[in-house]
Design an enzyme around this catalytic site. Structure first.
Site, short mmCIF file in Angstrom:
data_model
loop_
_atom_site.label_atom_id
_atom_site.label_comp_id
_atom_site.label_asym_id
_atom_site.label_seq_id
_atom_site.Cartn_x
_atom_site.Cartn_y
_atom_site.Cartn_z
N GLU A 167 0.88 -1.21 -0.09
CA GLU A 167 0.06 0.11 0.00
C GLU A 167 0.94 1.32 -0.01
O GLU A 167 0.73 2.12 1.05
CB GLU A 167 -0.84 0.02 1.17
CG GLU A 167 -1.92 -1.13 1.28
CD GLU A 167 -3.07 -0.95 2.07
OE1 GLU A 167 -4.01 -1.69 2.14
OE2 GLU A 167 -2.93 -0.38 3.17
N GLU A 354 -5.27 -8.59 0.54
CA GLU A 354 -6.00 -8.26 1.70
C GLU A 354 -7.44 -7.80 1.49
O GLU A 354 -7.77 -7.24 0.48
CB GLU A 354 -5.41 -6.88 2.29
CG GLU A 354 -4.24 -6.91 3.11
CD GLU A 354 -3.85 -5.72 3.80
OE1 GLU A 354 -4.69 -4.95 4.08
OE2 GLU A 354 -2.40 -5.29 4.02
#
Length: 451
Positions: A167, A354
């Protein structure tokens, strides 16, 4: 288990965690301080002053956690390596004790029949590198590549696939633009050199990993962006936000160029960060897979603040997680199909690295933890994955976030994402109802494809 959850043979089931959120042992065996160790010490930085100093004590309890993984029947486990355990100052010789911990972890996973999928950077930059500028400095990208090579040389004989960054959008915006996460800087748009330097670090690390015959993924938090209304100003604002959140970190690695950021008034070289040859390097080592972290879509309206070309809007009339995030499972299908439409043949196989939700769950009087909202969330999102696969998107696997409750960054221990409840006072692990549901789902999938 109903057929609606059916996915292709060979589809990989996993769960994910991150080092600072679960390991603890921040001062043991030569580990150096990270930006998160520094950040949590700031008054008010983390809710109720919580820290990751102990977290889930996974550093000592990893055998117990691997038994939980084995009980689920996981194919793979995504974890992150704590860079400060390997190079306490972010450069120089490797710390033998740090390497030995990940040796033990990897060997135990393999003995349990679980494929290790390490992420090299999940936001815990060595503090010594931040002291010299962190990701604002180009040199950090080269230090990251050296660290990647150290890890590949140590574990590459047993670990064939690696994720470079987790991320980078969140780390740039929350860590350097808004100051919500470590290192807590508030640079707004002038944080964008950190985006380029992370991507440069990815490119350099990917080259080092590929030279050693290893596979490479990059993982980002992606979101389908929806105009809040039909007005052209809303659509233009949504396009600007999409370029920042999604395309800034995906176009360079898949297309070799940055998206148009003119709506932000940002120079093409991202304030001097981009140099000749950089984009060739970033895109020069083809990704073996793209990791997608998905939690919710984003609604965007025309700007109300002259400093930015968009305003974030609420998504109405949908359920919310305990974190307050909107629950929109079809957003994941929308996102995956949109990636295929945007990138076409340039899009590598995708893994959901995720996906999960925070639930206000706690043990009942009989010791069980009934987290039905999480089961509903996971079921809906797996429906969305199956729908995307039916529409032709090459999705290879799904890693739920998270295996166990953990330190949830600026929220401390107030948000629980785990399939397993953790009592942070006693470190007792208690599998929740969602643990049994996920276990049964994995078992049913295998049984269908073994017939």
């Amino acid at each position: 288990m109903p057929d609606r959850y059916d996915l292709p043979a060979g589809f990989r089931w996993g769960a994910a965690t991150a080092a600072y959120q679960i390991e603890g042992a921040v001062g043991e065996d030569g580990r150096g301080p990270s930006v998160w160790d520094t950040f949590v010490a700031r008054p008010g930085a983390v809710r109720d002053g919580h820290t990751g100093a102990v977290a889930c004590d996974h550093y000592h309890r990893y055998p117990e956690d691997i038994e939980l993984m084995r009980g689920l029947g996981l194919d793979a486990y995504r974890f992150s390596v704590a860079w400060p355990r390997i190079q306490p100052t972010g450069s120089g010789p490797a710390n033998p004790a740090g390497l030995a911990f990940y040796d033990r972890l990897v060997d135990a996973l393999l003995a349990a029949g679980i494929t290790p999928v390490p992420t090299l950077f999940h936001w815990d930059l060595p503090q010594a590198l931040e002291d010299t500028g962190g990701w604002l400095e180009r040199d950090t990208a080269y230090r990251f590549a050296e660290y990647a090579a150290v890890m590949a040389d140590r574990l590459g004989d047993r670990v064939p696939e690696w994720i470079t960054l987790n991320e980078p959008f969140v780390h740039t915006v929350y860590g350097y633009a808004l100051g919500i996460h470590a290192p807590g800087r508030t640079l707004m748009l002038e944080s964008l050199p950190t985006a380029h330097h992370q991507l440069l670090g990815h490119g350099l690390a990917a080259a080092a990993l590929h030279e050693r015959g290893l596979r490479v993924q990059l993982t980002n938090n992606l979101t389908p962006v929806r105009p809040a209304g039909p007005a052209e100003a809303d659509r233009a604002a949504a396009a600007a936000y999409d370029a920042l959140h999604n395309r800034l970190f995906t176009d360079p690695v898949l297309l070799g160029r940055y998206p148009d950021l003119s709506a932000f008034g940002v120079p093409d070289d991202l304030y001097g960060a981009v140099r000749p040859g950089d984009l060739d390097l970033i895109a020069g080592t083809a990704l073996d897979g793209l990791g997608v972290n998905y939690y919710n879509p984003t609604a965007i309206a025309a700007p109300t603040d002259p400093g930015l070309p968009f305003t974030q809007a609420e998504i109405e009339d949908v359920p919310r997680t305990a974190f307050g995030w909107p629950v929109v499972p079809d957003g994941l299908r929308e996102l995956l199909v949109g990636l295929r439409e945007r990138y076409g043949a340039a899009l590598p196989p995708v893994t959901i690295t995720e996906n999960g939700c925070s639930v206000d769950d706690k043990p009942s009087a009989d010791g069980t933890v009934d987290d039905r909202p999480r089961i509903d969330y996971l079921a809906g999102h797996l429906d969305a994955v199956a729908a995307a696969v039916a529409e032709g998107v090459d999705v290879r696997g799904y890693f739920t976030w998270s295996l166990i409750d953990n330190f949830e960054w600026a929220e401390g221990y107030h948000q629980r994402f785990g399939l397993v409840h953790v009592d942070f006072e006693t470190q007792q692990r208690t599998p929740k109802a969602s643990y049994a549901w996920y276990r049964d789902l994995i078992t049913a999938h295998r049984a269908r494809h073994e017939r």
